[in-house]
Design a protein around this motif. Structure first.
Motif, PDB file in Angstrom:
ATOM      1  N   ALA A   1       0.859  -1.187   0.000  1.00 40.11           N
ATOM      2  CA  ALA A   1       0.000   0.000   0.000  1.00 40.11           C
ATOM      3  C   ALA A   1       0.894   1.235   0.000  1.00 40.11           C
ATOM      4  O   ALA A   1       1.949   1.238   0.634  1.00 40.11           O
ATOM      5  CB  ALA A   1      -0.923   0.008   1.207  1.00 40.11           C
ATOM      6  N   GLU A   2       0.461   2.266  -0.701  1.00 40.87           N
ATOM      7  CA  GLU A   2       1.291   3.451  -0.873  1.00 40.87           C
ATOM      8  C   GLU A   2       0.993   4.549   0.137  1.00 40.87           C
ATOM      9  O   GLU A   2       1.697   5.550   0.172  1.00 40.87           O
ATOM     10  CB  GLU A   2       1.135   3.994  -2.298  1.00 40.87           C
ATOM     11  CG  GLU A   2       1.588   3.002  -3.365  1.00 40.87           C
ATOM     12  CD  GLU A   2       1.439   3.547  -4.778  1.00 40.87           C
ATOM     13  OE1 GLU A   2       1.168   4.771  -4.911  1.00 40.87           O
ATOM     14  OE2 GLU A   2       1.588   2.769  -5.734  1.00 40.87           O
ATOM     15  N   GLN A   3      -0.044   4.381   0.942  1.00 40.26           N
ATOM     16  CA  GLN A   3      -0.326   5.353   2.005  1.00 40.26           C
ATOM     17  C   GLN A   3      -1.193   4.700   3.065  1.00 40.26           C
ATOM     18  O   GLN A   3      -1.681   3.588   2.896  1.00 40.26           O
ATOM     19  CB  GLN A   3      -0.981   6.628   1.428  1.00 40.26           C
ATOM     20  CG  GLN A   3      -2.146   6.409   0.504  1.00 40.26           C
ATOM     21  CD  GLN A   3      -3.482   6.371   1.217  1.00 40.26           C
ATOM     22  OE1 GLN A   3      -3.565   6.645   2.404  1.00 40.26           O
ATOM     23  NE2 GLN A   3      -4.529   6.009   0.502  1.00 40.26           N
ATOM     24  N   GLY A   4      -1.333   5.399   4.196  1.00 35.40           N
ATOM     25  CA  GLY A   4      -1.927   4.794   5.372  1.00 35.40           C
ATOM     26  C   GLY A   4      -3.342   4.284   5.197  1.00 35.40           C
ATOM     27  O   GLY A   4      -3.675   3.174   5.642  1.00 35.40           O
ATOM     28  N   GLU A   5      -4.206   5.074   4.559  1.00 38.13           N
ATOM     29  CA  GLU A   5      -5.601   4.666   4.413  1.00 38.13           C
ATOM     30  C   GLU A   5      -5.712   3.392   3.593  1.00 38.13           C
ATOM     31  O   GLU A   5      -6.467   2.471   3.941  1.00 38.13           O
ATOM     32  CB  GLU A   5      -6.410   5.793   3.762  1.00 38.13           C
ATOM     33  CG  GLU A   5      -7.902   5.529   3.756  1.00 38.13           C
ATOM     34  CD  GLU A   5      -8.687   6.727   3.253  1.00 38.13           C
ATOM     35  OE1 GLU A   5      -9.930   6.659   3.253  1.00 38.13           O
ATOM     36  OE2 GLU A   5      -8.052   7.736   2.879  1.00 38.13           O
ATOM     37  N   ALA A   6      -4.937   3.317   2.502  1.00 35.40           N
ATOM     38  CA  ALA A   6      -4.927   2.096   1.692  1.00 35.40           C
ATOM     39  C   ALA A   6      -4.353   0.930   2.484  1.00 35.40           C
ATOM     40  O   ALA A   6      -4.768  -0.218   2.311  1.00 35.40           O
ATOM     41  CB  ALA A   6      -4.117   2.328   0.414  1.00 35.40           C
ATOM     42  N   GLY A   7      -3.401   1.222   3.380  1.00 35.87           N
ATOM     43  CA  GLY A   7      -2.828   0.181   4.214  1.00 35.87           C
ATOM     44  C   GLY A   7      -3.841  -0.422   5.160  1.00 35.87           C
ATOM     45  O   GLY A   7      -3.853  -1.641   5.392  1.00 35.87           O
ATOM     46  N   VAL A   8      -4.711   0.405   5.726  1.00 40.96           N
ATOM     47  CA  VAL A   8      -5.761  -0.092   6.618  1.00 40.96           C
ATOM     48  C   VAL A   8      -6.702  -1.015   5.853  1.00 40.96           C
ATOM     49  O   VAL A   8      -7.045  -2.113   6.313  1.00 40.96           O
ATOM     50  CB  VAL A   8      -6.532   1.080   7.252  1.00 40.96           C
ATOM     51  CG1 VAL A   8      -7.711   0.557   8.073  1.00 40.96           C
ATOM     52  CG2 VAL A   8      -5.619   1.932   8.115  1.00 40.96           C
ATOM     53  N   ALA A   9      -7.122  -0.582   4.651  1.00 40.37           N
ATOM     54  CA  ALA A   9      -8.026  -1.405   3.842  1.00 40.37           C
ATOM     55  C   ALA A   9      -7.365  -2.721   3.444  1.00 40.37           C
ATOM     56  O   ALA A   9      -7.994  -3.790   3.485  1.00 40.37           O
ATOM     57  CB  ALA A   9      -8.455  -0.630   2.596  1.00 40.37           C
ATOM     58  N   ALA A  10      -6.086  -2.655   3.066  1.00 42.90           N
ATOM     59  CA  ALA A  10      -5.377  -3.869   2.660  1.00 42.90           C
ATOM     60  C   ALA A  10      -5.197  -4.829   3.828  1.00 42.90           C
ATOM     61  O   ALA A  10      -5.266  -6.047   3.665  1.00 42.90           O
ATOM     62  CB  ALA A  10      -4.024  -3.506   2.054  1.00 42.90           C
ATOM     63  N   ALA A  11      -4.971  -4.290   5.015  1.00 37.32           N
ATOM     64  CA  ALA A  11      -4.825  -5.146   6.199  1.00 37.32           C
ATOM     65  C   ALA A  11      -6.114  -5.908   6.473  1.00 37.32           C
ATOM     66  O   ALA A  11      -6.081  -7.106   6.820  1.00 37.32           O
ATOM     67  CB  ALA A  11      -4.436  -4.306   7.400  1.00 37.32           C
ATOM     68  N   GLU A  12      -7.252  -5.245   6.315  1.00 39.31           N
ATOM     69  CA  GLU A  12      -8.538  -5.913   6.528  1.00 39.31           C
ATOM     70  C   GLU A  12      -8.783  -6.988   5.476  1.00 39.31           C
ATOM     71  O   GLU A  12      -9.369  -8.031   5.773  1.00 39.31           O
ATOM     72  CB  GLU A  12      -9.663  -4.886   6.505  1.00 39.31           C
ATOM     73  CG  GLU A  12      -9.656  -3.931   7.693  1.00 39.31           C
ATOM     74  CD  GLU A  12     -10.846  -3.001   7.700  1.00 39.31           C
ATOM     75  OE1 GLU A  12     -11.861  -3.356   8.329  1.00 39.31           O
ATOM     76  OE2 GLU A  12     -10.768  -1.929   7.069  1.00 39.31           O
ATOM     77  N   GLU A  13      -8.330  -6.732   4.249  1.00 38.42           N
ATOM     78  CA  GLU A  13      -8.561  -7.689   3.163  1.00 38.42           C
ATOM     79  C   GLU A  13      -7.557  -8.841   3.180  1.00 38.42           C
ATOM     80  O   GLU A  13      -7.933 -10.012   3.080  1.00 38.42           O
ATOM     81  CB  GLU A  13      -8.464  -6.965   1.820  1.00 38.42           C
ATOM     82  CG  GLU A  13      -8.596  -7.896   0.625  1.00 38.42           C
ATOM     83  CD  GLU A  13      -8.297  -7.213  -0.701  1.00 38.42           C
ATOM     84  OE1 GLU A  13      -8.232  -7.925  -1.722  1.00 38.42           O
ATOM     85  OE2 GLU A  13      -8.116  -5.976  -0.715  1.00 38.42           O
TER      86      GLU A  13
END
Length: 344
Positions: free
Chosen positions: A29-41
């Motif tokens: 993920a290239e930034q924090g918000e995308a990182g949160v979504a990727a962690a859930e997925e």
């Protein structure tokens, strides 16, 4: 999984991890918000999280991940700016397990050591059980403190490793501002970050928090941390002592070294506190403090990010009480005969 906004760092870390046969990069993920979504997925085993990112930094991303899908998070940073280091410390309080410096590139003299530190941290943290924090409504009720045999305790020594910074912050916030004893602490932390931890705690707690200096007289109400790569103990006079003596239990600074020195110099006027951590550092020091007549408070293993240090101390039968973090400060305040700070 990797959360990193720099293309150069993403490319380098991707190649580094791909070269390890026991590791697989399941997402980027290239930034924090995308990182949160990727962690859930993706539900990765470990997340490498950059501390300093635009829009959503590592602290806010860590906090959201730990609320939604608790995961082993390692914070890394290439910046030693105060604001970035504070973000790293807040991330540890939010639930990140460790903080490491970003590895240097192949042309740097410390390339090999810096990359090995990152890979070793990933492997070590991958074995840690993820522990949810106590929600505010579920904090345990206060327990009665030990009826102290005396009120003239003269020194408190604490030791912590993985999972320690946020527990230390909780304890120090709630120790009485009128604390009549000094506190000396060994916290195992990656090289270069103990000053940032001290600065953060100094701003968070009602006490003066500083790095220890050799030959210094420890003052009541002050908290002293062992510096990087130095053994902290006490001279016969009671003054602080820093040496480059060999590591104990694989650590310099060593918790057992501090506790054993306190047992020799302060005896039954010391109090020992052992918190979350990996390995057995502190167990022998607890045994020596207990033999000298000092009370030992150990964090309840069920509340630890890593429980092996408290479990080793408990197994040695050298503990006075096993307590949840929320109760350790109250216990200390009761032992030394002062009221709490009423901090939240």
């Amino acid at each position: 999984m990797l959360v990193e906004d720099s293309l150069t760092a993403r490319t380098f870390l991707t190649e580094l991890i791909a070269a390890e046969p026991d590791m697989e990069l399941v997402g980027i993920a290239e930034q924090g918000e995308a990182g949160v979504a990727a962690a859930e997925e993706k539900r990765p085993d470990v997340i490498l999280m950059d501390a300093n990112m635009p829009v959503m930094d590592g602290f806010r991303a860590t906090r959201l991940i730990m609320e939604r899908c608790p995961t082993r998070i390692i914070i890394f940073t290439a910046s030693y700016e105060p604001s970035d280091l504070r973000t790293s410390m807040l991330s540890l309080e939010a639930g990140a397990l460790a903080i490491v410096s970003k590895p240097w590139g192949p042309d740097h003299s410390d390339y090999r050591n810096s990359t090995l530190r990152v890979l070793e941290t990933i492997r070590t943290m991958s074995e840690v059980q993820v522990v949810r924090r106590w929600p505010p409504a579920e904090r345990p009720a206060a327990a009665p403190v030990i009826a102290p045999l005396r009120r003239n305790y003269r020194m408190v020594v604490m030791g912590a490793s993985t999972g320690g910074p946020r527990v230390l912050a909780e304890i120090l916030r709630n120790l009485s501002p009128r604390l009549p004893t000094p506190v000396c602490v060994v916290q195992h932390i990656s090289p270069g970050f103990v000053q940032a931890l001290v600065d953060w705690l100094n701003a968070e707690c009602p006490h003066t928090v500083a790095l220890a200096r050799s030959g210094q007289r420890a003052r009541p109400g002050h908290v002293y941390f062992a510096p990087d790569d130095m053994q902290l103990g006490f001279a016969a006079s009671g003054d602080l002592s820093l040496t480059s003596d060999p590591p104990e239990n694989g650590f310099r600074p060593s918790i057992s070294r501090l506790f054993s020195s306190a047992a020799a110099v302060w005896g039954d006027t010391a109090i020992g506190v052992l918190l979350s951590g990996m390995g057995q550092d502190g167990a022998e020091g607890c045994r020596r403090l207990s033999k000298a007549g000092a009370p030992i408070l150990v964090q309840d293993p069920a509340s630890c990010v890593v429980a092996s240090m408290p479990l080793a101390a408990i197994a040695s039968s050298s503990t006075s009480r096993v307590l949840q973090p929320a109760l350790i400060a109250a216990e200390l305040n009761g032992l030394i005969g002062v009221e709490g700070s009423h901090a939240i």
